[in-house]
Design a protein around this motif. Sequence first.
Motif, short mmCIF file in Angstrom:
data_model
loop_
_atom_site.label_atom_id
_atom_site.label_comp_id
_atom_site.label_asym_id
_atom_site.label_seq_id
_atom_site.Cartn_x
_atom_site.Cartn_y
_atom_site.Cartn_z
N MET A 1 12.20 -12.75 -5.99
CA MET A 1 11.89 -11.71 -5.01
C MET A 1 10.78 -10.83 -5.55
SD MET A 1 14.50 -9.05 -3.16
CE MET A 1 13.93 -7.98 -1.84
N SER A 2 9.70 -10.61 -4.78
CA SER A 2 8.56 -9.84 -5.26
C SER A 2 8.91 -8.37 -5.36
CB SER A 2 7.37 -10.05 -4.32
OG SER A 2 7.66 -9.58 -3.03
N ARG A 3 8.24 -7.70 -6.29
CA ARG A 3 8.45 -6.27 -6.49
C ARG A 3 7.19 -5.54 -6.05
NH1 ARG A 3 11.76 -2.71 -8.75
NH2 ARG A 3 10.92 -0.86 -9.76
N PRO A 4 7.32 -4.43 -5.31
CA PRO A 4 6.13 -3.71 -4.84
C PRO A 4 5.38 -3.06 -6.01
CG PRO A 4 8.13 -2.51 -4.27
CD PRO A 4 8.57 -3.84 -4.80
N LEU A 5 4.06 -3.09 -5.90
CA LEU A 5 3.19 -2.60 -6.96
C LEU A 5 2.08 -1.75 -6.34
CD1 LEU A 5 2.28 -2.77 -10.00
CD2 LEU A 5 0.84 -4.69 -9.29
N ILE A 6 1.79 -0.62 -6.96
CA ILE A 6 0.65 0.20 -6.58
C ILE A 6 -0.36 0.20 -7.72
CG2 ILE A 6 -0.12 2.56 -6.07
CD1 ILE A 6 2.49 2.99 -4.60
N LEU A 7 -1.61 -0.05 -7.37
CA LEU A 7 -2.69 -0.07 -8.35
C LEU A 7 -3.37 1.30 -8.37
CD1 LEU A 7 -4.23 -3.56 -7.53
CD2 LEU A 7 -2.62 -2.98 -9.35
N ILE A 8 -3.47 1.89 -9.56
CA ILE A 8 -4.17 3.15 -9.72
C ILE A 8 -5.64 2.83 -9.95
CG2 ILE A 8 -4.30 5.31 -10.98
CD1 ILE A 8 -1.64 4.77 -9.46
N GLY A 9 -6.48 3.28 -9.01
CA GLY A 9 -7.90 2.95 -9.04
C GLY A 9 -8.29 2.27 -7.74
N ALA A 10 -9.59 2.33 -7.43
CA ALA A 10 -10.08 1.69 -6.21
C ALA A 10 -11.46 1.11 -6.42
CB ALA A 10 -10.09 2.69 -5.06
N GLY A 11 -11.80 0.82 -7.66
CA GLY A 11 -13.08 0.21 -7.99
C GLY A 11 -12.96 -1.29 -8.16
N GLU A 12 -13.96 -1.85 -8.83
CA GLU A 12 -14.00 -3.31 -9.01
C GLU A 12 -12.79 -3.81 -9.79
OE1 GLU A 12 -15.90 -7.21 -8.74
OE2 GLU A 12 -15.77 -5.38 -7.56
N MET A 13 -12.42 -3.10 -10.85
CA MET A 13 -11.26 -3.53 -11.64
C MET A 13 -10.00 -3.56 -10.79
SD MET A 13 -10.02 -4.46 -14.64
CE MET A 13 -8.30 -4.83 -15.00
#
Length: 221
Positions: A1-13
Amino acid sequence: MSRPLILIGAGEMAQIACEYFEHDSDYDVVAFSVESPYLTSPDLAGRPVLAYERLADIHPPGTVDLFVAIPASQLNRLRTRFYLDGKARGYRFATYISSRAFVWRNAEVGENSFVFENNVVQPFVHIGNNCILWSGNHVGHRTVIRDNVFVASHAVISGYCDIGSSSFIGVNATFNDGIKVGEDNVIGAGALVTKHTEPGRVYVGSPAQAIPNRSSFDVRL
């Protein structure tokens, strides 16, 4: 079962990390997050971009994991700031290890770290928290990479090395066995490091030499 993830940042990386997490992990990337002054668009890659200051109101700790998708900016200090702040708020952090990387069974990789494809991580290696290993590096047996390090592509780090915290290792850098790299080092592209290094210095050349009167904090990454 997948776990929700939030990425900090909004650039290329962040966009690259989204691709890898979404297609080569058990995580489901549900949003990006940046500090309010940098929130220039409400969405990215079909996902909302949230104000970091209000993140806990929308996604409290325990409901999502975080990954700080910021490269070596400010000699890794920017990525480290968000990582430590998120930990203080009680969030759990994801680590990504490519399915196309070779990581030996007893190698250790810390949290909020990212290991791209074609890395070779040999037995008894320890990679700390908040580290990024771009594609194609060799990390020899019993080497320690300390927290908050960024290793660019195709570096060869031989066995029994110790890479100091918050350092940046450039493309194609090479380290002899047993080298101790001081914290806050910048090792230039193609450098051949044959001797231990001093903290806070910039090393270039083959064999690598410190640039006189230049601190690693003078380098724009």
